[in-house]
Design a protein around this motif. Structure first.
Motif, PDB file in Angstrom:
ATOM      1  N   ALA A 169       7.036  -4.434 -12.403  1.00  0.00           N
ATOM      2  CA  ALA A 169       5.682  -4.608 -12.940  1.00  0.00           C
ATOM      3  C   ALA A 169       5.305  -3.480 -13.898  1.00  0.00           C
ATOM      4  CB  ALA A 169       4.669  -4.681 -11.801  1.00  0.00           C
ATOM      5  N   ARG A 170       5.998  -2.344 -13.813  1.00  0.00           N
ATOM      6  CA  ARG A 170       5.714  -1.179 -14.661  1.00  0.00           C
ATOM      7  C   ARG A 170       4.210  -0.897 -14.709  1.00  0.00           C
ATOM      8  NH1 ARG A 170       8.267  -4.422 -17.698  1.00  0.00           N
ATOM      9  NH2 ARG A 170       6.730  -4.347 -19.391  1.00  0.00           N
ATOM     10  N   PRO A 171       3.637  -0.547 -13.568  1.00  0.00           N
ATOM     11  CA  PRO A 171       2.178  -0.363 -13.516  1.00  0.00           C
ATOM     12  C   PRO A 171       1.713   0.871 -14.274  1.00  0.00           C
ATOM     13  CG  PRO A 171       3.179   0.365 -11.469  1.00  0.00           C
ATOM     14  CD  PRO A 171       4.275  -0.284 -12.258  1.00  0.00           C
ATOM     15  N   TRP A 172       0.472   0.813 -14.724  1.00  0.00           N
ATOM     16  CA  TRP A 172      -0.195   1.982 -15.276  1.00  0.00           C
ATOM     17  C   TRP A 172      -0.621   2.903 -14.125  1.00  0.00           C
ATOM     18  CZ3 TRP A 172      -4.342   0.464 -19.495  1.00  0.00           C
ATOM     19  CH2 TRP A 172      -3.698  -0.217 -20.557  1.00  0.00           C
ATOM     20  N   THR A 173      -0.705   4.186 -14.443  1.00  0.00           N
ATOM     21  CA  THR A 173      -1.404   5.140 -13.584  1.00  0.00           C
ATOM     22  C   THR A 173      -2.518   5.742 -14.441  1.00  0.00           C
ATOM     23  OG1 THR A 173       0.041   6.983 -14.191  1.00  0.00           O
ATOM     24  CG2 THR A 173       0.703   5.632 -12.286  1.00  0.00           C
ATOM     25  N   GLN A 254       9.154 -11.233 -17.195  1.00  0.00           N
ATOM     26  CA  GLN A 254       9.458 -10.832 -18.567  1.00  0.00           C
ATOM     27  C   GLN A 254       8.852  -9.460 -18.842  1.00  0.00           C
ATOM     28  OE1 GLN A 254      11.488 -12.658 -20.393  1.00  0.00           O
ATOM     29  NE2 GLN A 254      11.565 -14.152 -18.700  1.00  0.00           N
ATOM     30  N   PRO A 255       9.634  -8.548 -19.451  1.00  0.00           N
ATOM     31  CA  PRO A 255       9.136  -7.186 -19.677  1.00  0.00           C
ATOM     32  C   PRO A 255       7.796  -7.129 -20.392  1.00  0.00           C
ATOM     33  CG  PRO A 255      11.474  -7.313 -20.163  1.00  0.00           C
ATOM     34  CD  PRO A 255      11.019  -8.717 -19.923  1.00  0.00           C
ATOM     35  N   GLN A 256       7.557  -8.011 -21.348  1.00  0.00           N
ATOM     36  CA  GLN A 256       6.293  -8.012 -22.085  1.00  0.00           C
ATOM     37  C   GLN A 256       5.349  -9.113 -21.613  1.00  0.00           C
ATOM     38  OE1 GLN A 256       5.827  -5.476 -24.132  1.00  0.00           O
ATOM     39  NE2 GLN A 256       7.921  -4.839 -23.648  1.00  0.00           N
ATOM     40  N   GLY A 257       5.709  -9.761 -20.529  1.00  0.00           N
ATOM     41  CA  GLY A 257       4.906 -10.874 -20.044  1.00  0.00           C
ATOM     42  C   GLY A 257       3.826 -10.452 -19.080  1.00  0.00           C
ATOM     43  N   PRO A 258       3.076 -11.419 -18.567  1.00  0.00           N
ATOM     44  CA  PRO A 258       1.989 -11.116 -17.633  1.00  0.00           C
ATOM     45  C   PRO A 258       2.512 -10.680 -16.265  1.00  0.00           C
ATOM     46  CG  PRO A 258       2.262 -13.476 -17.853  1.00  0.00           C
ATOM     47  CD  PRO A 258       3.185 -12.851 -18.864  1.00  0.00           C
ATOM     48  N   VAL A 259       1.613 -10.075 -15.507  1.00  0.00           N
ATOM     49  CA  VAL A 259       1.913  -9.642 -14.144  1.00  0.00           C
ATOM     50  C   VAL A 259       1.158 -10.554 -13.179  1.00  0.00           C
ATOM     51  CG1 VAL A 259       1.839  -7.734 -12.497  1.00  0.00           C
ATOM     52  CG2 VAL A 259       2.055  -7.246 -14.941  1.00  0.00           C
ATOM     53  N   ASP A 272      -2.576  -8.991 -17.622  1.00  0.00           N
ATOM     54  CA  ASP A 272      -1.646  -8.482 -18.625  1.00  0.00           C
ATOM     55  C   ASP A 272      -1.109  -7.104 -18.262  1.00  0.00           C
ATOM     56  OD1 ASP A 272      -1.855 -10.619 -20.792  1.00  0.00           O
ATOM     57  OD2 ASP A 272      -3.955 -10.130 -20.400  1.00  0.00           O
ATOM     58  N   GLU A 273      -1.928  -6.313 -17.550  1.00  0.00           N
ATOM     59  CA  GLU A 273      -1.492  -5.008 -17.061  1.00  0.00           C
ATOM     60  C   GLU A 273      -2.159  -4.755 -15.725  1.00  0.00           C
ATOM     61  OE1 GLU A 273       0.846  -3.380 -18.436  1.00  0.00           O
ATOM     62  OE2 GLU A 273       0.851  -4.020 -20.543  1.00  0.00           O
ATOM     63  N   ILE A 274      -1.537  -3.854 -14.937  1.00  0.00           N
ATOM     64  CA  ILE A 274      -2.126  -3.458 -13.669  1.00  0.00           C
ATOM     65  C   ILE A 274      -2.089  -1.941 -13.578  1.00  0.00           C
ATOM     66  CG2 ILE A 274       0.085  -3.773 -12.455  1.00  0.00           C
ATOM     67  CD1 ILE A 274      -1.616  -4.488  -9.944  1.00  0.00           C
ATOM     68  N   LEU A 275      -3.200  -1.358 -13.136  1.00  0.00           N
ATOM     69  CA  LEU A 275      -3.327   0.086 -13.014  1.00  0.00           C
ATOM     70  C   LEU A 275      -3.555   0.434 -11.549  1.00  0.00           C
ATOM     71  CD1 LEU A 275      -5.538   2.384 -15.277  1.00  0.00           C
ATOM     72  CD2 LEU A 275      -5.477   2.708 -12.801  1.00  0.00           C
ATOM     73  N   PHE A 276      -2.727   1.337 -11.021  1.00  0.00           N
ATOM     74  CA  PHE A 276      -2.899   1.775  -9.638  1.00  0.00           C
ATOM     75  C   PHE A 276      -3.602   3.134  -9.608  1.00  0.00           C
ATOM     76  CE2 PHE A 276       0.240  -1.448  -8.738  1.00  0.00           C
ATOM     77  CZ  PHE A 276      -0.120  -1.888  -7.466  1.00  0.00           C
ATOM     78  N   ALA A 277      -4.705   3.186  -8.879  1.00  0.00           N
ATOM     79  CA  ALA A 277      -5.450   4.423  -8.652  1.00  0.00           C
ATOM     80  C   ALA A 277      -5.585   4.583  -7.146  1.00  0.00           C
ATOM     81  CB  ALA A 277      -6.814   4.358  -9.324  1.00  0.00           C
ATOM     82  N   THR A 278      -4.435   4.774  -6.500  1.00  0.00           N
ATOM     83  CA  THR A 278      -4.358   4.711  -5.041  1.00  0.00           C
ATOM     84  C   THR A 278      -4.021   6.058  -4.414  1.00  0.00           C
ATOM     85  OG1 THR A 278      -2.106   3.857  -5.376  1.00  0.00           O
ATOM     86  CG2 THR A 278      -3.823   2.255  -4.893  1.00  0.00           C
ATOM     87  N   GLY A 279      -4.420   7.123  -5.060  1.00  0.00           N
ATOM     88  CA  GLY A 279      -4.226   8.442  -4.467  1.00  0.00           C
ATOM     89  C   GLY A 279      -3.281   9.321  -5.267  1.00  0.00           C
ATOM     90  N   ARG A 280      -3.154  10.568  -4.820  1.00  0.00           N
ATOM     91  CA  ARG A 280      -2.344  11.570  -5.485  1.00  0.00           C
ATOM     92  C   ARG A 280      -1.401  12.225  -4.477  1.00  0.00           C
ATOM     93  NH1 ARG A 280      -2.906  11.402 -10.920  1.00  0.00           N
ATOM     94  NH2 ARG A 280      -2.420  13.629 -11.077  1.00  0.00           N
ATOM     95  N   ARG A 281      -0.313  12.767  -4.985  1.00  0.00           N
ATOM     96  CA  ARG A 281       0.610  13.546  -4.167  1.00  0.00           C
ATOM     97  C   ARG A 281       0.859  14.871  -4.874  1.00  0.00           C
ATOM     98  NH1 ARG A 281       5.854  13.136  -6.248  1.00  0.00           N
ATOM     99  NH2 ARG A 281       6.100  11.559  -7.890  1.00  0.00           N
ATOM    100  N   PRO A 282       1.224  15.909  -4.111  1.00  0.00           N
ATOM    101  CA  PRO A 282       1.384  17.218  -4.731  1.00  0.00           C
ATOM    102  C   PRO A 282       2.614  17.282  -5.626  1.00  0.00           C
ATOM    103  CG  PRO A 282       2.082  17.290  -2.441  1.00  0.00           C
ATOM    104  CD  PRO A 282       1.467  15.933  -2.653  1.00  0.00           C
ATOM    105  N   ALA A 283       2.485  17.939  -6.772  1.00  0.00           N
ATOM    106  CA  ALA A 283       3.623  18.110  -7.688  1.00  0.00           C
ATOM    107  C   ALA A 283       4.422  19.333  -7.257  1.00  0.00           C
ATOM    108  CB  ALA A 283       3.120  18.245  -9.118  1.00  0.00           C
ATOM    109  N   THR A 284       5.012  19.212  -6.072  1.00  0.00           N
ATOM    110  CA  THR A 284       5.775  20.333  -5.508  1.00  0.00           C
ATOM    111  C   THR A 284       7.192  19.932  -5.104  1.00  0.00           C
ATOM    112  OG1 THR A 284       4.894  19.859  -3.277  1.00  0.00           O
ATOM    113  CG2 THR A 284       3.686  21.458  -4.626  1.00  0.00           C
TER     114      THR A 284
END
Length: 487
Positions: A169-173, A254-259, A272-284
């Motif tokens: 799905a190659r989601p947005w963040t 399809q890579p450029q198709g709908p989700v 057409d796109e999906i964005l996940f805003a489901t939390g953060r994890r530490p960059a460690t």
């Protein structure tokens, strides 16, 4: 001093302090350590300025301001009639590009060097006590040693759920949500927290048909009224808000198709796109925590000076998102200033004032964290909610007043709709928390933060006179309502 990296820089060097991460938090540690007379090396693997400058606070607010400004105009009779066209998304994206300097970090790199610090570009990894290795893009490696401290300010990363089909799905963040220059016709946003609701406000305002999916109420960590008024505002703006819904699978053949989303109620909306805003994890994950007995990818537990508790020797600090105390840029900067001062004091052998509200204590992270979400309506709060205060054992009284009780609110916007709440500690006669929801309330928040952080007695606060006719006059109505309720 100079920017370092590449084969010619390979070797070793010693500094008083090494800072991992050159975002706002790392820069504030650097500034305070340099003010204390210490030499500093700053290591950055991406853009100097960090997430906040290029993919979070700055670009999101640059994008949101035109959307909110247009909504504000439509709330004022005589002004709304002058607006005849649609929002110009290309100009909005151009405004964003200006404020992120077209993702060119040379200006911020110069700012770091102007502090008198050395900037090293590359992946920094802790390699045992007080030692950091820096590997640049060309593979050159340099070893840095700290006389006094290493400060981790590497921030956090989006956390994606483990769902069938999520990779295809190659989601947005948040990054794609703030650096995209294309408006998707249909956008699904998963998550009802701050990022989710701001992105819903933004992309609906730019012309997307947005579906917002949240497992529970919007802004669940704020007072319930904030989520209720925001849900109403987003719905009226055209957002399809679905509370209590979860995504169970994704398909994008399809890579450029709908989700296609599969939801827990069996429905399968297509976007057409999906964005996940489901939390953060530490960059460690890849900064060498294992070399000092810590778990890679973990949050770092710190004391009130941001010193990491589980490492001996009083040399490792963690500021900002990585310590999980408050994932907010302004709180990270506050922690960084405290930590930088504490590092300098310890290096000089000076005593530390780390008592509550002392010069070397990040006490506000427990008592007076301010936060604003630039949605329509805006939601702003500081301190504890009523539920949090009760769980902490306080004897509380809540005071609720509609914001349009203040004439300034009605002059700000015709038909102004908003709400204000005080959470009062009945035993001490001070505020534990304040919440405002409504157009323009972000500018009310600092007065509330001063009242909460300063533990200003309500009997004294009533003498802080708000100008008429401003929205700030709501303080008069809140304090009067409190007196009436007490009898």
């Amino acid at each position: 001093m100079s920017e370092a990296g590449g084969d010619k820089e390979a070797g070793t060097a010693t500094y008083d302090v090494i800072v991992l991460g050159a975002g706002p938090v790392g820069q504030n540690v650097t500034d305070r350590a340099r003010a204390g007379g210490l030499s500093v090396a700053v290591v950055e693997r991406e853009l100097v300025g960090g997430e906040c400058s290029y993919w979070a606070c700055v670009p999101s607010k640059a994008l949101l301001r035109p959307v909110i400004a247009l909504a504000d105009v439509h709330r004022v009779d005589g002004a709304r009639q002058a607006v005849t066209g649609r929002i110009d998304s290309e100009r909005v994206f151009g405004r964003r590009n200006h404020y992120v300097s077209d993702w060119d970090d040379s200006g911020q790199a110069e700012a770091v060097k102007s502090m008198g610090a050395d900037l090293f570009r590359g992946q920094g990894r802790i390699d045992g006590p007080r030692r950091v290795t820096v590997t640049s893009d060309d593979g050159a490696r340099r070893t840095l040693t700290a006389r006094h401290a290493v400060a981790v300010a590497t921030g956090s990363l989006p956390s994606l759920p483990d769902l069938p089909g999520i990779q295809e799905a190659r989601p947005w963040t948040n990054r794609r949500g703030t650096d995209s220059s294309n408006v998707p016709a249909r956008l699904a946003i998963v998550g009802g927290g701050g990022v989710g609701v701001e992105m819903a406000t933004l992309w609906q305002g730019l012309g997307s048909q947005v579906t917002l999916l949240a497992r529970r109420a919007l802004l669940p960590r704020m007072e319930p009224v904030a989520g209720e008024l925001l849900e109403r505002g987003l719905t009226e703006a055209g957002v399809d808000v679905r509370i209590g819904r979860q995504v169970t699978a994704l398909r994008r053949p399809q890579p450029q198709g709908p989700v296609t989303l599969t939801l827990d109620d069996g429905s399968e909306p297509e976007v057409d796109e999906i964005l996940f805003a489901t939390g953060r994890r530490p960059a460690t994950d890849d900064i060498g925590l294992d070399t000092v007995g810590l778990t890679p990818g973990s949050w770092l537990d710190v004391d009130t000076t941001c010193l990491v508790r589980e490492v001996d020797g009083d040399w490792l600090y963690a500021c900002g998102d990585v310590n999980h105390r408050a994932l907010l840029t302004h709180q990270g900067k506050y922690q960084a200033r405290t930590a930088g001062d504490a590092i300098a004091a310890r290096a000089a052998g000076r005593p530390l004032d780390d008592a509550p509200w002392g010069d070397h204590a990040t006490t506000a992270d427990q008592h007076a964290v301010p936060q604003v979400f630039f949605t329509d309506p805006e939601a702003a709060a500081v301190g504890l909610t009523a539920a949090q205060a009760a769980r902490a054992g306080h004897r509380v009284r809540t005071v609720d007043v509609p914001l349009n009780a203040a004439q300034g609110a009605n002059l700000f916007a015709d038909g102004y709709r908003g709400h204000a709440r005080l959470v009062v500690d009945e035993d001490r006669g001070i505020l534990l928390g304040v919440t405002f929801v409504g157009p323009g309330v972000s500018e009310l928040l600092h007065s509330a933060t001063v009242a909460v952080a300063g533990e200003v007695p309500l009997k004294r606060l009533r003498h802080a006179i708000a100008c008429f006719p401003t929205v700030s006059e709501i303080w008069l109505f809140l304090l009067a309502a409190y007196q009436r309720e007490r009898g």
